[in-house]
Motif scaffolding. Structure first.
Motif, PDB file in Angstrom:
ATOM      1  N   GLY A   1       2.818 -20.201  10.125  1.00  0.00           N
ATOM      2  CA  GLY A   1       1.922 -20.920   9.229  1.00  0.00           C
ATOM      3  C   GLY A   1       0.868 -19.948   8.722  1.00  0.00           C
ATOM      4  N   ILE A   2      -0.157 -20.486   8.063  1.00  0.00           N
ATOM      5  CA  ILE A   2      -1.231 -19.623   7.555  1.00  0.00           C
ATOM      6  C   ILE A   2      -2.380 -19.631   8.554  1.00  0.00           C
ATOM      7  CG2 ILE A   2      -2.857 -19.201   5.674  1.00  0.00           C
ATOM      8  CD1 ILE A   2      -1.044 -20.823   3.839  1.00  0.00           C
TER       9      ILE A   2
ATOM     10  N   ALA B   1       6.162  -8.266   4.714  1.00  0.00           N
ATOM     11  CA  ALA B   1       5.331  -8.984   3.736  1.00  0.00           C
ATOM     12  C   ALA B   1       6.011  -9.102   2.370  1.00  0.00           C
ATOM     13  CB  ALA B   1       3.984  -8.282   3.595  1.00  0.00           C
TER      14      ALA B   1
ATOM     15  N   SER C   1      -9.666 -15.694   7.439  1.00  0.00           N
ATOM     16  CA  SER C   1      -8.665 -14.756   7.965  1.00  0.00           C
ATOM     17  C   SER C   1      -8.373 -13.553   7.076  1.00  0.00           C
ATOM     18  CB  SER C   1      -7.361 -15.505   8.213  1.00  0.00           C
ATOM     19  OG  SER C   1      -6.879 -16.001   6.978  1.00  0.00           O
TER      20      SER C   1
ATOM     21  N   ALA D   1       4.982  -3.809  11.762  1.00  0.00           N
ATOM     22  CA  ALA D   1       4.559  -3.408  10.411  1.00  0.00           C
ATOM     23  C   ALA D   1       5.231  -2.125   9.962  1.00  0.00           C
ATOM     24  CB  ALA D   1       3.049  -3.220  10.384  1.00  0.00           C
TER      25      ALA D   1
ATOM     26  N   LYS E   1       4.407 -16.796   0.846  1.00  0.00           N
ATOM     27  CA  LYS E   1       4.217 -15.560   1.628  1.00  0.00           C
ATOM     28  C   LYS E   1       2.741 -15.184   1.543  1.00  0.00           C
ATOM     29  CE  LYS E   1       5.107 -12.577   4.363  1.00  0.00           C
ATOM     30  NZ  LYS E   1       5.489 -13.049   5.698  1.00  0.00           N
TER      31      LYS E   1
ATOM     32  N   LEU F   1       3.703 -12.780  13.074  1.00  0.00           N
ATOM     33  CA  LEU F   1       4.545 -12.225  11.978  1.00  0.00           C
ATOM     34  C   LEU F   1       4.425 -13.004  10.673  1.00  0.00           C
ATOM     35  CD1 LEU F   1       7.907 -11.768  13.970  1.00  0.00           C
ATOM     36  CD2 LEU F   1       5.808 -10.453  14.192  1.00  0.00           C
TER      37      LEU F   1
ATOM     38  N   GLN G   1      -7.437  -3.219   6.761  1.00  0.00           N
ATOM     39  CA  GLN G   1      -6.525  -4.354   6.969  1.00  0.00           C
ATOM     40  C   GLN G   1      -7.311  -5.652   7.123  1.00  0.00           C
ATOM     41  OE1 GLN G   1      -6.873  -1.690   9.126  1.00  0.00           O
ATOM     42  NE2 GLN G   1      -5.039  -1.439  10.343  1.00  0.00           N
TER      43      GLN G   1
ATOM     44  N   SER H   1       1.387  -3.102   5.504  1.00  0.00           N
ATOM     45  CA  SER H   1       2.603  -2.952   6.321  1.00  0.00           C
ATOM     46  C   SER H   1       3.676  -2.251   5.503  1.00  0.00           C
ATOM     47  CB  SER H   1       3.118  -4.331   6.747  1.00  0.00           C
ATOM     48  OG  SER H   1       2.100  -5.023   7.430  1.00  0.00           O
TER      49      SER H   1
ATOM     50  N   HIS I   1       7.117  -1.457  16.210  1.00  0.00           N
ATOM     51  CA  HIS I   1       5.926  -2.051  15.576  1.00  0.00           C
ATOM     52  C   HIS I   1       6.403  -2.926  14.423  1.00  0.00           C
ATOM     53  CE1 HIS I   1       2.052  -2.452  13.721  1.00  0.00           C
ATOM     54  NE2 HIS I   1       1.463  -1.564  14.501  1.00  0.00           N
TER      55      HIS I   1
ATOM     56  N   ILE J   1      -7.372   7.900   5.427  1.00  0.00           N
ATOM     57  CA  ILE J   1      -5.948   8.208   5.211  1.00  0.00           C
ATOM     58  C   ILE J   1      -5.559   7.714   3.825  1.00  0.00           C
ATOM     59  CG2 ILE J   1      -3.583   7.769   6.009  1.00  0.00           C
ATOM     60  CD1 ILE J   1      -4.664   7.497   8.808  1.00  0.00           C
TER      61      ILE J   1
ATOM     62  N   ILE K   1      -7.285   2.960  10.949  1.00  0.00           N
ATOM     63  CA  ILE K   1      -7.915   2.606   9.671  1.00  0.00           C
ATOM     64  C   ILE K   1      -8.511   1.199   9.804  1.00  0.00           C
ATOM     65  CG2 ILE K   1      -6.427   4.036   8.189  1.00  0.00           C
ATOM     66  CD1 ILE K   1      -4.923   1.326   7.535  1.00  0.00           C
TER      67      ILE K   1
ATOM     68  N   TRP L   1       0.825  -1.214   0.000  1.00  0.00           N
ATOM     69  CA  TRP L   1       0.000   0.000   0.000  1.00  0.00           C
ATOM     70  C   TRP L   1       0.858   1.264   0.000  1.00  0.00           C
ATOM     71  CZ3 TRP L   1      -0.544   4.185   3.300  1.00  0.00           C
ATOM     72  CH2 TRP L   1      -1.649   5.010   3.056  1.00  0.00           C
TER      73      TRP L   1
HETATM   74  C1  LIG Z   1      -2.497   4.269   6.825  1.00  0.00           C
HETATM   75  C2  LIG Z   1      -2.160   3.187   7.843  1.00  0.00           C
HETATM   76  C3  LIG Z   1      -2.696   3.276   9.115  1.00  0.00           C
HETATM   77  C4  LIG Z   1      -2.365   2.314  10.076  1.00  0.00           C
HETATM   78  N1  LIG Z   1      -2.871   2.421  11.337  1.00  0.00           N
HETATM   79  C5  LIG Z   1      -2.477   1.565  12.296  1.00  0.00           C
HETATM   80  C6  LIG Z   1      -2.941   1.709  13.641  1.00  0.00           C
HETATM   81  O1  LIG Z   1      -3.752   2.557  13.953  1.00  0.00           O
HETATM   82  N2  LIG Z   1      -2.433   0.850  14.576  1.00  0.00           N
HETATM   83  C7  LIG Z   1      -1.523  -0.107  14.258  1.00  0.00           C
HETATM   84  O2  LIG Z   1      -1.059  -0.791  15.159  1.00  0.00           O
HETATM   85  N3  LIG Z   1      -1.116  -0.295  12.985  1.00  0.00           N
HETATM   86  C8  LIG Z   1      -1.569   0.505  12.008  1.00  0.00           C
HETATM   87  N4  LIG Z   1      -1.151   0.320  10.719  1.00  0.00           N
HETATM   88  C9  LIG Z   1      -0.363  -0.883  10.408  1.00  0.00           C
HETATM   89  C10 LIG Z   1      -1.285  -2.027   9.907  1.00  0.00           C
HETATM   90  O3  LIG Z   1      -2.304  -2.287  10.821  1.00  0.00           O
HETATM   91  C11 LIG Z   1      -0.442  -3.287   9.709  1.00  0.00           C
HETATM   92  O4  LIG Z   1       0.448  -3.054   8.646  1.00  0.00           O
HETATM   93  C12 LIG Z   1      -1.241  -4.555   9.414  1.00  0.00           C
HETATM   94  O5  LIG Z   1      -0.401  -5.656   9.415  1.00  0.00           O
HETATM   95  C13 LIG Z   1      -1.906  -4.491   8.088  1.00  0.00           C
HETATM   96  O6  LIG Z   1      -2.680  -5.643   7.843  1.00  0.00           O
HETATM   97  P1  LIG Z   1      -2.600  -6.281   6.395  1.00  0.00           P
HETATM   98  O7  LIG Z   1      -3.778  -7.158   6.231  1.00  0.00           O
HETATM   99  O8  LIG Z   1      -2.382  -5.233   5.397  1.00  0.00           O
HETATM  100  O9  LIG Z   1      -1.288  -7.165   6.567  1.00  0.00           O
HETATM  101  P2  LIG Z   1      -0.101  -7.372   5.491  1.00  0.00           P
HETATM  102  O10 LIG Z   1       0.701  -6.144   5.444  1.00  0.00           O
HETATM  103  O11 LIG Z   1      -0.661  -7.884   4.226  1.00  0.00           O
HETATM  104  O12 LIG Z   1       0.718  -8.529   6.207  1.00  0.00           O
HETATM  105  C14 LIG Z   1       1.373  -8.303   7.423  1.00  0.00           C
HETATM  106  C15 LIG Z   1       1.977  -9.603   7.952  1.00  0.00           C
HETATM  107  O13 LIG Z   1       0.920 -10.493   8.339  1.00  0.00           O
HETATM  108  C16 LIG Z   1       1.111 -11.760   7.713  1.00  0.00           C
HETATM  109  N5  LIG Z   1      -0.202 -12.353   7.442  1.00  0.00           N
HETATM  110  C17 LIG Z   1      -1.242 -11.779   6.808  1.00  0.00           C
HETATM  111  N6  LIG Z   1      -2.257 -12.664   6.761  1.00  0.00           N
HETATM  112  C18 LIG Z   1      -1.829 -13.797   7.368  1.00  0.00           C
HETATM  113  C19 LIG Z   1      -2.418 -15.063   7.639  1.00  0.00           C
HETATM  114  N7  LIG Z   1      -3.667 -15.370   7.269  1.00  0.00           N
HETATM  115  N8  LIG Z   1      -1.690 -15.976   8.286  1.00  0.00           N
HETATM  116  C20 LIG Z   1      -0.429 -15.715   8.687  1.00  0.00           C
HETATM  117  N9  LIG Z   1       0.177 -14.530   8.456  1.00  0.00           N
HETATM  118  C21 LIG Z   1      -0.522 -13.599   7.813  1.00  0.00           C
HETATM  119  C22 LIG Z   1       1.865 -11.454   6.424  1.00  0.00           C
HETATM  120  O14 LIG Z   1       2.516 -12.606   5.924  1.00  0.00           O
HETATM  121  C23 LIG Z   1       2.809 -10.372   6.911  1.00  0.00           C
HETATM  122  O15 LIG Z   1       3.898 -10.982   7.537  1.00  0.00           O
HETATM  123  C24 LIG Z   1      -1.496   1.233   9.729  1.00  0.00           C
HETATM  124  C25 LIG Z   1      -0.995   1.139   8.429  1.00  0.00           C
HETATM  125  C26 LIG Z   1      -1.328   2.107   7.488  1.00  0.00           C
HETATM  126  C27 LIG Z   1      -0.773   1.983   6.100  1.00  0.00           C
END
Ligand SMILES: Cc1cc2nc3c(=O)[nH]c(=O)nc-3n(C[C@H](O)[C@H](O)[C@H](O)COP(=O)(O)OP(=O)(O)OC[C@H]3O[C@@H](n4cnc5c(N)ncnc54)[C@H](O)[C@@H]3O)c2cc1C
Length: 438
Positions: A172-173, A56, A86, A395, A44, A168, A113, A51, A393, A299, A110, A9
């Motif tokens: 596993g999935i 990722a 999930s 992410a 992956k 992290l 996610q 993040s 953090h 955002i 936000i 993103w």
């Molecule tokens: C604009 C913005 C605002 C945000 N606000 C906040 C906030 O308020 N508070 C906060 O703490 N964070 C915040 N974040 C961070 C965000 O919550 C994290 O990046 C979160 O991980 C995003 O979820 P995602 O689905 O995009 O995960 P991804 O970025 O797609 O993946 C993150 C990790 O999770 C793993 N994963 C995903 N799905 C699975 C699954 N099913 N099984 C095992 N592993 C898996 C991936 O392999 C990777 O390692 C923000 C990010 C942005 C860009």
């Protein structure tokens, strides 16, 4: 390099996997794991790709996007227990719960996610009475590298439960997640401007307010104090046009243009910060609304973020040192600097593991995709927060070496051992995980 490309993103990295898959069932997921097992190749998992750290990223094997793995599986309305696939987004969960007179007990800024991505990185909101997203999980099912589906909860495979909620993506999935929701509630939100010193003395308010955060605008003495309490009062009327002007026009479009212009004249960043404060935060607000709407913000401007959790008792000293840093070094930095709070957490790799936590977050935007140098700023803040036992953090950006990072977590080796047992060949390992665990 492989031909297929996937970008996250915030456009902080690109992945070039060999294949990209979009499974929609658990059977599909198990089949993908079995194939990778047979071929000794990597997997992956991607949720919504929000993040900005390299957690990722992948350049090997299969990238599995969970965008089609997003169904509600069951809902027990008497116990507020919701079981989902999930890849479902926090937004979709919120909408479903709302229709069923329920809600999530807390949320970050936000909601696009995926639930698994959010918990896997320790995503949190603010408020000492209601924990991070992973603390709202009752149980989960995880597909391990040998294709087995394991259930984990406080009563079943407890060690896995303590590891996998902020896992992290290393174990596993995560296939399904069972969330503990709460009865639907409204929030009464109040915002006001306080000075930096008033912020320092207002921090104890976190103990008597349901949800509270500070947004300090660097290069000014102004802080927006945002407080929200659960309320039985009815929702106040909102004006959609006014909300759009404030949230999208000023909060995103005008700010992004200002950020882009100041990228040529960084000396003007303090002026931009002052203007944006006036536009966005100066006017005190009091409103009542549905919790799912008032936690989140629109955002859109891409950004790099660094956020560390420190023991709450160090908050005043740490943020004051950051102010001194900005006053004494020639740094011109974007706004805001954010302070949020969570109770202690029991997940091994949670930033709040066994300690009540203040999160300090700093930001550098990428207006219209333009990278603005910020590493020196981030690194100097890292040095301050590290001194206060900061845990980064997962992410977001950080500057720990693998050797120093592991000393931040008392259960690091328990996690690592579990990871080695569940994934001995490193099917779920990417370069990010390899640097910490291999
Ligand atoms: C604009 C913005 C605002 C945000 N606000 C906040 C906030 O308020 N508070 C906060 O703490 N964070 C915040 N974040 C961070 C965000 O919550 C994290 O990046 C979160 O991980 C995003 O979820 P995602 O689905 O995009 O995960 P991804 O970025 O797609 O993946 C993150 C990790 O999770 C793993 N994963 C995903 N799905 C699975 C699954 N099913 N099984 C095992 N592993 C898996 C991936 O392999 C990777 O390692 C923000 C990010 C942005 C860009």
């Amino acid at each position: 390099m492989n031909q297929l490309k996937w970008t996250n993103w915030s456009q902080s990295f690109q992945s070039f996997p060999e294949t990209i898959e979009f499974p929609s069932s658990e059977t599909d997921l198990v089949a993908l794991v079995n194939t990778s097992n047979k071929n000794s190749s990597k997997i992956k998992i991607i949720g919504s790709g929000h993040s900005c750290s390299l957690i990722a990223e992948t350049h090997e094997g299969t990238l599995i996007s969970l965008q089609n793995y997003n169904k509600i599986l069951s809902y027990d309305k008497d116990r507020y227990l919701l079981k989902v696939q999930s890849g479902i987004s926090l937004k979709a969960i919120g909408l479903f719960l709302d229709k069923n007179n329920a809600a999530l007990s807390n949320l970050g800024t936000i909601d696009p996610q995926s639930i698994a991505g959010a918990i896997s990185t320790g995503t949190h909101g603010t408020g000492l009475k209601f924990g991070a997203m992973d603390q709202q999980i009752e149980a989960l099912e995880i597909i391990t590298a040998d294709g087995e589906i394991m259930t984990a909860s406080n009563s079943q495979n407890r060690e896995l439960f303590l590891a996998a909620r902020v896992g992290l993506g290393a174990l596993g999935i995560i296939s399904t997640v069972t969330l503990k929701a709460v009865p639907k509630y409204n929030l009464e939100v109040q915002t006001k401007t306080v000075s930096f010193d008033e912020m320092l003395t207002s921090i104890p308010l976190i103990h008597t307010t349901d949800f509270l955060r500070f947004w300090w605008v660097p290069h000014t003495d102004k802080v927006q104090l945002w407080q929200a309490d659960k309320t039985e009062q009815t929702i106040t009327k909102t004006n959609r046009l006014k909300d759009w002007i404030q949230g999208i026009l000023f909060g995103n479009i005008v700010h992004e243009i200002g950020l882009w212009l100041t990228s040529f004249y960084p000396k003007k960043i303090p002026t931009l910060n002052r203007w944006m404060y006036r536009l966005l935060f100066e006017k005190e607000q009091q409103l009542i609304g549905n919790s799912k709407d008032l936690f989140v913000l629109p955002i859109h401007v891409k950004q790099s973020v660094m956020e560390y959790g420190i023991p709450i008792e160090h908050t005043q000293k740490a943020i004051s040192e950051i102010r001194t840093l900005l006053q004494t070094k020639n740094l011109k930095v974007h706004m805001p600097i954010e302070l949020r709070f969570t109770p202690e957490n029991d997940a091994f790799l949670s930033m709040a593991y066994k300690r009540t936590t203040c999160y300090i977050g700093i930001i550098s935007y990428k207006p219209f995709g333009k990278d603005i140098p910020h590493d020196s700023y981030f690194e100097q803040v890292h040095t301050i927060l590290k001194k206060y036992e900061g845990r980064p953090h997962w992410a977001k950006k950080h500057f720990y070496t693998p050797e120093t990072l592991e000393t931040c977590y008392p259960e690091w080796h328990t996690f690592k051992q579990l990871k080695n047992n569940l994934d001995p060949k490193g099917m779920f390992e990417n370069n990010f995980l390899k640097s910490y665990f291999s």
